[in-house]
Design a protein around this motif. Structure first.
Motif, PDB file in Angstrom:
ATOM      1  N   SER A  56       0.819  -1.425   0.115  1.00  0.00           N
ATOM      2  CA  SER A  56       0.008  -0.007  -0.061  1.00  0.00           C
ATOM      3  C   SER A  56       0.918   1.185  -0.030  1.00  0.00           C
ATOM      4  O   SER A  56       0.295   2.447  -0.162  1.00  0.00           O
ATOM      5  N   GLY A  57       2.155   1.126   0.164  1.00  0.00           N
ATOM      6  CA  GLY A  57       3.024   2.304   0.101  1.00  0.00           C
ATOM      7  C   GLY A  57       3.190   2.877   1.430  1.00  0.00           C
ATOM      8  O   GLY A  57       3.957   3.951   1.581  1.00  0.00           O
ATOM      9  N   MET A  58       2.600   2.511   2.217  1.00  0.00           N
ATOM     10  CA  MET A  58       2.697   3.181   3.789  1.00  0.00           C
ATOM     11  C   MET A  58       4.144   2.800   4.217  1.00  0.00           C
ATOM     12  O   MET A  58       4.780   3.388   5.099  1.00  0.00           O
ATOM     13  N   GLY A  70       6.525   5.039   4.413  1.00  0.00           N
ATOM     14  CA  GLY A  70       6.488   5.239   2.963  1.00  0.00           C
ATOM     15  C   GLY A  70       6.001   6.245   2.102  1.00  0.00           C
ATOM     16  O   GLY A  70       5.376   6.998   2.901  1.00  0.00           O
ATOM     17  N   PRO A  71       6.231   6.209   0.924  1.00  0.00           N
ATOM     18  CA  PRO A  71       5.720   7.604   0.283  1.00  0.00           C
ATOM     19  C   PRO A  71       4.347   7.743   0.123  1.00  0.00           C
ATOM     20  O   PRO A  71       3.642   8.797   0.009  1.00  0.00           O
ATOM     21  N   ALA A  72       3.625   6.698   0.541  1.00  0.00           N
ATOM     22  CA  ALA A  72       2.087   6.834   0.303  1.00  0.00           C
ATOM     23  C   ALA A  72       1.614   7.938   1.373  1.00  0.00           C
ATOM     24  O   ALA A  72       0.502   8.688   1.387  1.00  0.00           O
ATOM     25  N   ILE A  73       2.435   7.998   2.648  1.00  0.00           N
ATOM     26  CA  ILE A  73       1.980   8.783   3.607  1.00  0.00           C
ATOM     27  C   ILE A  73       2.345  10.337   3.145  1.00  0.00           C
ATOM     28  O   ILE A  73       1.260  11.074   3.502  1.00  0.00           O
ATOM     29  N   VAL A  74       3.493  10.545   2.317  1.00  0.00           N
ATOM     30  CA  VAL A  74       3.670  11.672   1.846  1.00  0.00           C
ATOM     31  C   VAL A  74       2.417  12.348   0.853  1.00  0.00           C
ATOM     32  O   VAL A  74       1.818  13.424   0.949  1.00  0.00           O
ATOM     33  N   GLU A  75       1.872  11.154   0.107  1.00  0.00           N
ATOM     34  CA  GLU A  75       0.878  11.513  -0.658  1.00  0.00           C
ATOM     35  C   GLU A  75      -0.404  11.776  -0.059  1.00  0.00           C
ATOM     36  O   GLU A  75      -1.225  12.600  -0.330  1.00  0.00           O
ATOM     37  N   LEU A  76      -0.687  11.074   0.985  1.00  0.00           N
ATOM     38  CA  LEU A  76      -1.965  11.168   1.980  1.00  0.00           C
ATOM     39  C   LEU A  76      -1.914  12.505   2.547  1.00  0.00           C
ATOM     40  O   LEU A  76      -2.868  13.208   2.733  1.00  0.00           O
TER      41      LEU A  76
END
Lengths: 264, 264
Positions: A56-58, A70-76
């Motif tokens: 999930s990119g977390m 991970g980068p999903a956090i940046v996106e979120l």
DNA sequence: GGCGTAATTATCACTATGTGAGAAAATTCA
DNA sequence: TGAATTTTCTCACATAGTGATAATTACGCC
């Protein structure tokens, strides 16, 4: 800290999400093995958790055995910013407020979250070193400093009771004790002043000038505060800044009302 | 888009995390009911998912039936920033690079993530309106603009194949087609220039000057780019800026090496 | 560039736990 | 206060998550 309601076993997803809270500034890198022993699950399960989070990119796999957030956090977080109406309204107001100041200062927008106050946005006029270490996402002490106090003053009774139960020590240490009645009296006093000015409560030599921001149902949404690197020259200066902070907060609230009307 | 490996049913935690990807700038508010029908789960299960996410702070309940991405994300992103060695090194370098410019510009630090390029950090010398809309967390087009191209040029062959498979249309539209061999040739050409300069590929009238940043194993880590609001006066100006960007990237890489030594 | 070691995934039997349907409870708004 | 909606609870069932171990893969080292 104790669960209020009836007990219920943590679900699998709870544990997967729990992995994320292992990561901290002090220990930003975790291995499945270490996480397994820390969370009391088998190594195989830890790998399953990590894989789920990586998918999930977390989490992000740096290399063998080393995982980081991970980068999903940046996106979120970008989505969080985009969806935050108060932030959108406050940002230009904060910039304008800061531009009026000649002394080194920071303007902070903060919110209550999980028995803490968290910084949502900071504007500063010192390009290099920040005036305040409280950048977006940083937790602030709950019982010290103008920023937190003005929020604390307006929290619902239920929340105040919880805070007393869980943080009695800190509250007494902050001079709001020793009893619950004393605490409530202190909050009442805070509630009567529209703006709170505190010095050297969070960082030595710094002065905070803060006021609460309310949502349209009258609940406290957060606080707007000005942090001054050096103490203001005189009472007159304090009064001037106090007015400016208050005016800015009102402007944000007014805008919020307009935004709600537009959205509704 | 098709799963490369063997099929495996999505785990429960996958679905819980999947809830988060429902939220977008266009639709930042979701109800359990809508999420249930969107994800093909029962209403009860959707409530369970939402409760799990609210408990971890990944979601926040605004009020009845309205949920938004929660404050835990803000907290986590701060940890991501704190744990990112490249960001820490790049930020002062980006500030210095920007300070040398008199024209309105932005400096961008970007990374490859999930077949996209994502902005990690932006420094701009225009306080009001940003020069580039690419703030932290923003996705950039993969096949247009200097920022992405210099990353694309250095991606591992395996990744290039995946991109061709999944985004052939976009690649051809960007003039890197029509065949896979053409695409690879275009990448080879890009690889031979240390800095890429592109105009009006992402936003009309803007010029991007970018170069890749590599990690200590020689893999591309991301890119550093300068976005100019108006085109540079002449070739001489371009050359000067090109050198500056390249020097900054090298400085970041050098610092990274030092940091790795310190950490190791 | 192959080998040895450590990391990661696959297998499998077992039981826990997540699931849906519907009832009950709680919350909100008039 | 009452009606309508949201939210939680109950429960039976089957799925899917779990641990132990084996098989496989990937990395570093010489």
């Amino acid at each position: 800290m104790k669960d209020g309601g009836k007990k219920r076993g943590p679900t699998s997803a709870d544990k997967v999400l729990g992995v994320l809270s292992l990561f901290s500034a002090e220990r930003p890198v975790w291995s499945p093995e270490r996480a397994a022993s820390r969370m009391d699950v088998s190594l195989a399960t830890a790998y399953r958790y990590f894989n789920t989070l990586v998918a999930s990119g977390m989490l992000e796999r740096l290399n063998r055995n080393r995982y980081v957030l991970g980068p999903a956090i940046v996106e979120l977080d970008r989505k969080v910013r985009a969806a935050d109406p108060v932030l959108k309204l406050a940002q230009p107001v904060m910039e304008r407020l800061l531009r009026r100041l000649r002394e080194p200062a920071a303007i902070l927008l903060c919110r209550y979250y999980r028995q803490k106050v968290m910084c949502i946005h900071q504007e500063t006029n010192r390009s290099g070193e920040p005036v305040s270490s409280y950048e977006r996402g940083a937790p602030m002490p709950m019982f010290r400093g103008a920023t937190s106090k003005v929020i604390l003053a307006h929290l619902p009774p239920r929340t105040v009771v919880d805070l007393w139960r869980d943080h009695r020590r800190d509250i007494v240490a902050a001079g709001m004790g020793p009893g619950f009645e004393d605490f409530k009296a202190a909050l009442r006093a805070l509630r009567h002043e529209p703006v709170n000015v505190s010095s050297s409560e969070v960082d030595a030599g710094r002065t905070g000038i803060a006021t609460a921001i309310f949502d349209d149902s009258g609940r406290v949404n957060g606080s707007l505060s000005m942090v001054l690197l050096s103490p203001p020259a005189n009472k007159r200066a304090v009064a001037r800044l106090t007015m400016a902070v208050q005016a800015a907060a009102r402007e944000i609230e007014r805008g919020r009302g307009v935004a709600a009307m537009k959205a509704g």
